[in-house]
Write a protein that holds these residues in place. Structure first.
Motif, PDB file in Angstrom:
ATOM      1  N   ILE A 100      -4.387 -46.052  84.405  1.00 26.24           N
ATOM      2  CA  ILE A 100      -4.009 -45.625  83.058  1.00 26.24           C
ATOM      3  C   ILE A 100      -4.266 -46.751  82.058  1.00 26.24           C
ATOM      4  CG2 ILE A 100      -2.127 -44.774  81.619  1.00 26.24           C
ATOM      5  CD1 ILE A 100      -3.103 -42.820  83.798  1.00 26.24           C
ATOM      6  N   HIS A 101      -3.845 -47.964  82.434  1.00 22.12           N
ATOM      7  CA  HIS A 101      -4.025 -49.114  81.531  1.00 22.12           C
ATOM      8  C   HIS A 101      -5.502 -49.369  81.258  1.00 22.12           C
ATOM      9  CE1 HIS A 101      -3.824 -53.124  79.833  1.00 22.12           C
ATOM     10  NE2 HIS A 101      -4.603 -53.560  80.813  1.00 22.12           N
ATOM     11  N   ARG A 102      -6.342 -49.231  82.284  1.00 22.54           N
ATOM     12  CA  ARG A 102      -7.768 -49.462  82.085  1.00 22.54           C
ATOM     13  C   ARG A 102      -8.354 -48.467  81.092  1.00 22.54           C
ATOM     14  NH1 ARG A 102     -11.653 -49.062  87.213  1.00 22.54           N
ATOM     15  NH2 ARG A 102     -11.050 -46.867  86.948  1.00 22.54           N
ATOM     16  N   SER A 103      -7.892 -47.223  81.161  1.00 25.48           N
ATOM     17  CA  SER A 103      -8.380 -46.221  80.203  1.00 25.48           C
ATOM     18  C   SER A 103      -7.934 -46.561  78.784  1.00 25.48           C
ATOM     19  CB  SER A 103      -7.865 -44.829  80.604  1.00 25.48           C
ATOM     20  OG  SER A 103      -8.355 -44.467  81.876  1.00 25.48           O
ATOM     21  N   VAL A 104      -6.694 -47.075  78.671  1.00 19.54           N
ATOM     22  CA  VAL A 104      -6.199 -47.464  77.343  1.00 19.54           C
ATOM     23  C   VAL A 104      -6.989 -48.666  76.822  1.00 19.54           C
ATOM     24  CG1 VAL A 104      -4.192 -48.369  76.099  1.00 19.54           C
ATOM     25  CG2 VAL A 104      -3.907 -46.540  77.799  1.00 19.54           C
ATOM     26  N   LEU A 157       6.505 -50.076  83.691  1.00 19.81           N
ATOM     27  CA  LEU A 157       5.458 -50.411  84.654  1.00 19.81           C
ATOM     28  C   LEU A 157       4.130 -50.625  83.947  1.00 19.81           C
ATOM     29  CD1 LEU A 157       4.540 -50.805  87.558  1.00 19.81           C
ATOM     30  CD2 LEU A 157       4.249 -48.312  87.742  1.00 19.81           C
ATOM     31  N   LEU A 158       3.804 -49.783  82.997  1.00 22.90           N
ATOM     32  CA  LEU A 158       2.556 -49.960  82.241  1.00 22.90           C
ATOM     33  C   LEU A 158       2.573 -51.262  81.443  1.00 22.90           C
ATOM     34  CD1 LEU A 158       2.042 -46.290  80.945  1.00 22.90           C
ATOM     35  CD2 LEU A 158       0.624 -47.495  82.628  1.00 22.90           C
ATOM     36  N   ARG A 159       3.747 -51.602  80.903  1.00 22.40           N
ATOM     37  CA  ARG A 159       3.853 -52.849  80.146  1.00 22.40           C
ATOM     38  C   ARG A 159       3.612 -54.060  81.050  1.00 22.40           C
ATOM     39  NH1 ARG A 159       7.123 -56.839  79.439  1.00 22.40           N
ATOM     40  NH2 ARG A 159       8.633 -55.978  80.921  1.00 22.40           N
ATOM     41  N   ALA A 191      -0.020 -58.453  82.942  1.00 17.33           N
ATOM     42  CA  ALA A 191      -0.715 -59.141  84.038  1.00 17.33           C
ATOM     43  C   ALA A 191      -2.224 -59.080  83.902  1.00 17.33           C
ATOM     44  CB  ALA A 191      -0.296 -58.536  85.387  1.00 17.33           C
ATOM     45  N   ASP A 192      -2.722 -58.270  82.990  1.00 15.02           N
ATOM     46  CA  ASP A 192      -4.177 -58.120  82.821  1.00 15.02           C
ATOM     47  C   ASP A 192      -4.700 -59.205  81.888  1.00 15.02           C
ATOM     48  OD1 ASP A 192      -6.753 -57.219  82.767  1.00 15.02           O
ATOM     49  OD2 ASP A 192      -6.366 -55.685  81.236  1.00 15.02           O
ATOM     50  N   HIS A 193      -5.041 -60.327  82.469  1.00 13.50           N
ATOM     51  CA  HIS A 193      -5.639 -61.408  81.692  1.00 13.50           C
ATOM     52  C   HIS A 193      -6.748 -62.036  82.524  1.00 13.50           C
ATOM     53  CE1 HIS A 193      -3.420 -64.172  84.294  1.00 13.50           C
ATOM     54  NE2 HIS A 193      -2.353 -63.435  84.073  1.00 13.50           N
TER      55      HIS A 193
END
Length: 363
Positions: A59-63, A80-82, A87-89
């Motif tokens: 979901i996060h990748r699509s956003v 969870l999405l937050r 963590a996506d760095h």
């Protein structure tokens, strides 16, 4: 309930509305459905009952990549999405070139310094354990020492004997090839006798014991750390140094001279067999020549170095085992570190011994 994915085309874009569990089990199908859903994309999570980090990552990748909008997410899913978004760095880029090499050298030097300080501290704790056993001899574990005699010494006779026998043959063959150029094949006996008794006997035995017993010490104690047996010992008032480390140290120190002497004999026997078959030197002549050219000081040099090597090997193995944290992967890492550290220290000590014995005239 299994996840059902229902993309639908609207006037203002596409709505992707999964249902049920959005987990790693359906990661492949979810990724394909998201790829096939045209932009602009809205993701409706109102019917999602459960989602793990893999689903949250999709979901996060699509956003992140497509600018998708997320609606209908509960507070747990939003949290969870937050966390996934935080963590996506990008991974840190390691410096390259001269600065990178200097940085790696500095990091390696700092790590080596910390390891050396820790090893010295562990050596001090071991000395304290020895003193406590001298003051309270009833706490000494004779059965544990005898068991290590079997593991470290008796069971290693076969592999060390075979290795030394083959090394003796190799030394004889390589030495004879070079000495034949000068018509001095008989001096192959000198080469075999002196190099095996003074250097290769104790050194190769130490390397074999480090790979065999030092690694076993680290793995055994490391496994006990993971299963909390070491903590249980401390809880009931038993010192892990006295129960685990000292028996292994004593057994290795006592068995190393015997194993080194066994390695010397087998190397000389292998060299003698080669000399008999290839150089046609009779066994009696070979034995007499060995007795003439190998001084007693060479034997003492080898037998003095062997227990010191054994002490370093056992100390490094037990030290690395004690460093294992509550992670099974650490057992393998510390076992490897124990072998590398033991061999490194043994080679350094061998060089120190060579300088020392040369300075006192034992050459």
């Amino acid at each position: 309930m299994a996840a059902t994915l229902a993309p639908s085309d609207q006037l203002n874009g596409s709505i992707f509305s999964p249902a049920g569990a959005l987990t790693i089990v359906r990661a492949g199908s979810v990724a394909r459905e998201l790829e096939n859903t045209p932009d602009p994309l809205t993701i409706d999570l109102s019917r999602v009952e459960r989602m793990d980090t893999v689903g949250a990552w999709l979901i996060h990748r699509s956003v992140r990549d497509r600018g998708a909008q997320v609606t209908g997410a509960s507070s747990e899913l939003q949290e969870l999405l937050r966390q996934v978004a935080e963590a996506d760095h990008p991974a840190p880029v390691r410096p390259v070139g001269e600065r990178g090499a200097v940085a790696e050298l500095g990091a390696w030097t700092m790590e080596a310094g910390r390891t050396l300080v820790g090893l010295l501290g562990f050596f001090g704790a071991t000395l304290v354990g020895f003193l406590n056993l001298i003051r309270h001899p009833k706490r000494f574990r004779y059965n544990a020492v005898v068991q290590r005699f079997d593991v470290v010494g008796v069971r290693a006779l076969g592999i060390i004997g075979l290795m030394s026998f083959l090394i003796g043959i190799v030394i004889g063959q390589q030495g004879a090839v070079q000495l034949q150029q000068f018509g001095a094949e008989v001096y192959t006996i000198n080469l075999i006798g002196r190099i095996t008794v003074r250097e290769l006997g104790p050194l190769m035995t130490a390397i074999m014991v480090a790979g065999r017993s030092g690694s076993a010490f680290a793995a055994q104690i490391g496994t006990m750390k993971i299963t909390e047996e070491v903590d249980a010992m401390r809880t009931i008032g038993v010192s892990p140094i006295e129960a685990l480390v000292i028996p292994r140290l004593i057994a290795t120190v006592i068995m190393m001279p015997l194993l080194a002497f066994w390695a010397m004999l087998m190397a000389i026997f292998g060299g003698g067999l080669f000399s008999w078959i290839s150089l046609e030197i009779p066994p009696l002549t070979y034995v007499q020549r060995i007795a003439e050219v190998v001084p007693a000081t060479d034997l003492w040099v080898g037998l003095i170095k062997a227990p010191v090597f054994g002490f370093i090997i056992a100390l490094a193995g037990c030290f690395q085992g004690m460093l294992v944290a509550n992670d099974a992967e650490q057992v393998g890492l510390k076992t490897t570190a124990a072998v590398v550290q033991s061999i490194f220290l043994v080679i350094i000590l061998d060089a120190v011994f060579a300088i020392f014995f040369s300075s006192i005239g034992w050459i």
